[in-house]
Design an enzyme around this catalytic site. Structure first.
Site, mmCIF file in Angstrom:
data_model
loop_
_atom_site.group_PDB
_atom_site.id
_atom_site.type_symbol
_atom_site.label_atom_id
_atom_site.label_comp_id
_atom_site.label_asym_id
_atom_site.label_seq_id
_atom_site.Cartn_x
_atom_site.Cartn_y
_atom_site.Cartn_z
ATOM 1 N N ALA A 183 4.895 8.648 10.888
ATOM 2 C CA ALA A 183 5.390 8.106 12.164
ATOM 3 C C ALA A 183 4.321 7.413 12.987
ATOM 4 C CB ALA A 183 6.035 9.228 12.983
ATOM 5 N N GLY A 194 2.050 5.312 11.725
ATOM 6 C CA GLY A 194 1.689 4.034 11.126
ATOM 7 C C GLY A 194 2.581 2.902 11.601
ATOM 8 N N GLY A 216 10.945 4.461 0.661
ATOM 9 C CA GLY A 216 10.529 3.068 0.613
ATOM 10 C C GLY A 216 9.070 2.925 0.225
ATOM 11 N N THR A 261 5.772 2.399 -1.836
ATOM 12 C CA THR A 261 5.448 1.612 -3.014
ATOM 13 C C THR A 261 4.161 2.138 -3.655
ATOM 14 O OG1 THR A 261 4.245 -0.032 -1.696
ATOM 15 C CG2 THR A 261 6.584 -0.431 -2.094
ATOM 16 N N MET A 277 14.005 -2.658 1.429
ATOM 17 C CA MET A 277 15.245 -2.244 2.059
ATOM 18 C C MET A 277 16.010 -3.384 2.735
ATOM 19 S SD MET A 277 15.529 1.109 1.681
ATOM 20 C CE MET A 277 14.472 2.430 1.057
ATOM 21 N N HIS A 321 1.167 -10.605 1.164
ATOM 22 C CA HIS A 321 1.267 -9.567 2.190
ATOM 23 C C HIS A 321 0.020 -9.556 3.073
ATOM 24 C CE1 HIS A 321 4.616 -7.932 -0.201
ATOM 25 N NE2 HIS A 321 4.960 -7.311 0.925
ATOM 26 N N HIS A 322 0.109 -8.830 4.169
ATOM 27 C CA HIS A 322 -0.995 -8.680 5.116
ATOM 28 C C HIS A 322 -2.231 -8.072 4.447
ATOM 29 C CE1 HIS A 322 -0.034 -4.350 5.279
ATOM 30 N NE2 HIS A 322 1.225 -4.752 5.226
ATOM 31 N N LYS A 337 -2.500 -4.178 3.136
ATOM 32 C CA LYS A 337 -1.692 -3.585 2.057
ATOM 33 C C LYS A 337 -2.613 -3.138 0.925
ATOM 34 C CE LYS A 337 2.455 -4.313 -0.766
ATOM 35 N NZ LYS A 337 3.011 -3.014 -0.347
ATOM 36 N N GLY A 389 5.908 -3.491 -4.214
ATOM 37 C CA GLY A 389 7.106 -2.857 -4.752
ATOM 38 C C GLY A 389 8.253 -3.839 -4.879
#
Length: 271
Positions: free
Chosen positions: A11, A13, A100, A102, A127, A157-158, A161, A167
């Site tokens: 929670a 993050g 969710g 990865t 999702m 991605h940022h 990651k 994923g």
């Protein structure tokens, strides 16, 4: 049916805070707990305040067993080790587990699937509605085009990651492999460098870009003789993943034990 009581794992993050906001801004669910890793400097902080919402008294805690006593489900976008630890507790409590996370290994996925004879798990590399529609289209196109069309998947991605390919990229690769009637493990090509030799026919290639604050861009290109077809999706805000996860949890509430995907949630499983 009363509101679904949900725990957000990780929670503190960025994705965890987005999940807290999604619950706070939506009908049908309430925040029942906020999980954070042991030793985090955020333990004891109000989850809603961290997410930019008014305080609600739900403090970040590392004790999933205690907070899950009065919960109906958990939204879990964390790291493999944390997710695997959460799987056992969620199954023991009989609560819905939306995964969710990865970067999970084959053995990690086997552990998750091992509890689905007695627990409800919704698991997906992404999702979002758009990405799951994209995966369905990729599967159809891969089935329609023969191996004279090479398949390449590129994701961005940022900079923060930590796993690659994403994923979502692997989910799209699996869709392409399924359309071709092959296994991704045996037809995956990654990380080209140096003298690699010619491309092997039938392989599915992956490339990963990292930088900035990109929420997630994915493209699948089919490269054939004298023509190319590219299918793509751009995520503009991680809130879309949060709302998708919330939709998955509400859909799964009351379902029979089993291992479900977002394709099931969105009615795309027969495509």
């Amino acid at each position: 049916m009363s509101e679904m009581r949900l725990i957000v794992a990780g929670a503190g993050g960025r994705m965890g805070r987005a999940l807290v906001r999604a619950i706070g801004e939506s009908k049908g669910a309430v925040l029942a707990g906020a999980l954070e890793m042991p030793g985090s400097e955020l333990l004891g902080k109000d989850a809603c305040v961290l997410a930019g919402l008014p305080a609600n008294g739900i403090k970040l805690s590392a004790d999933l067993w205690a907070m899950s006593k009065e919960a109906d489900g958990i939204l879990d976008f964390t790291v493999p080790a944390a997710t695997i630890a959460n799987v056992a507790i969620a199954a023991e409590r009989g609560i819905v587990h939306v995964v969710g996370t990865t970067g999970l290994s084959g053995s990690d996925n086997a552990v998750i699937k091992s509890v689905t004879n007695r627990a409800v798990v919704v698991q997906s590399g992404n999702m979002s509605l758009g990405v799951n529609l994209l995966a369905a289209v990729v599967k159809r196109v891969a089935k329609a085009l023969d191996q004279s069309f090479d398949i390449e998947i590129v994701e961005t991605h940022h900079r923060m990651k930590v796993d690659a390919p994403s994923g979502t990229a692997l989910m799209l690769g699996q869709a392409a492999a399924s359309g071709r009637g092959v296994t991704l493990d045996e037809h995956s090509e990654r990380g080209r460098d140096g003298i690699t030799g010619a491309r092997r026919p039938g392989n599915i290639g992956f490339a990963s870009l990292r930088g900035g604050t990109v929420a997630g861009d994915h493209s699948v290109t089919f490269l054939g003789p004298f023509e190319r077809l590219t299918l793509s999706h751009q995520a503009e805000d991680r809130m879309l993943f949060a709302h998708g996860a919330l939709k998955a949890a509400l859909w799964a509430h009351g379902k029979k034990p089993g291992h479900y995907s977002m394709a099931d949630v969105l009615g795309l499983s027969d495509i």
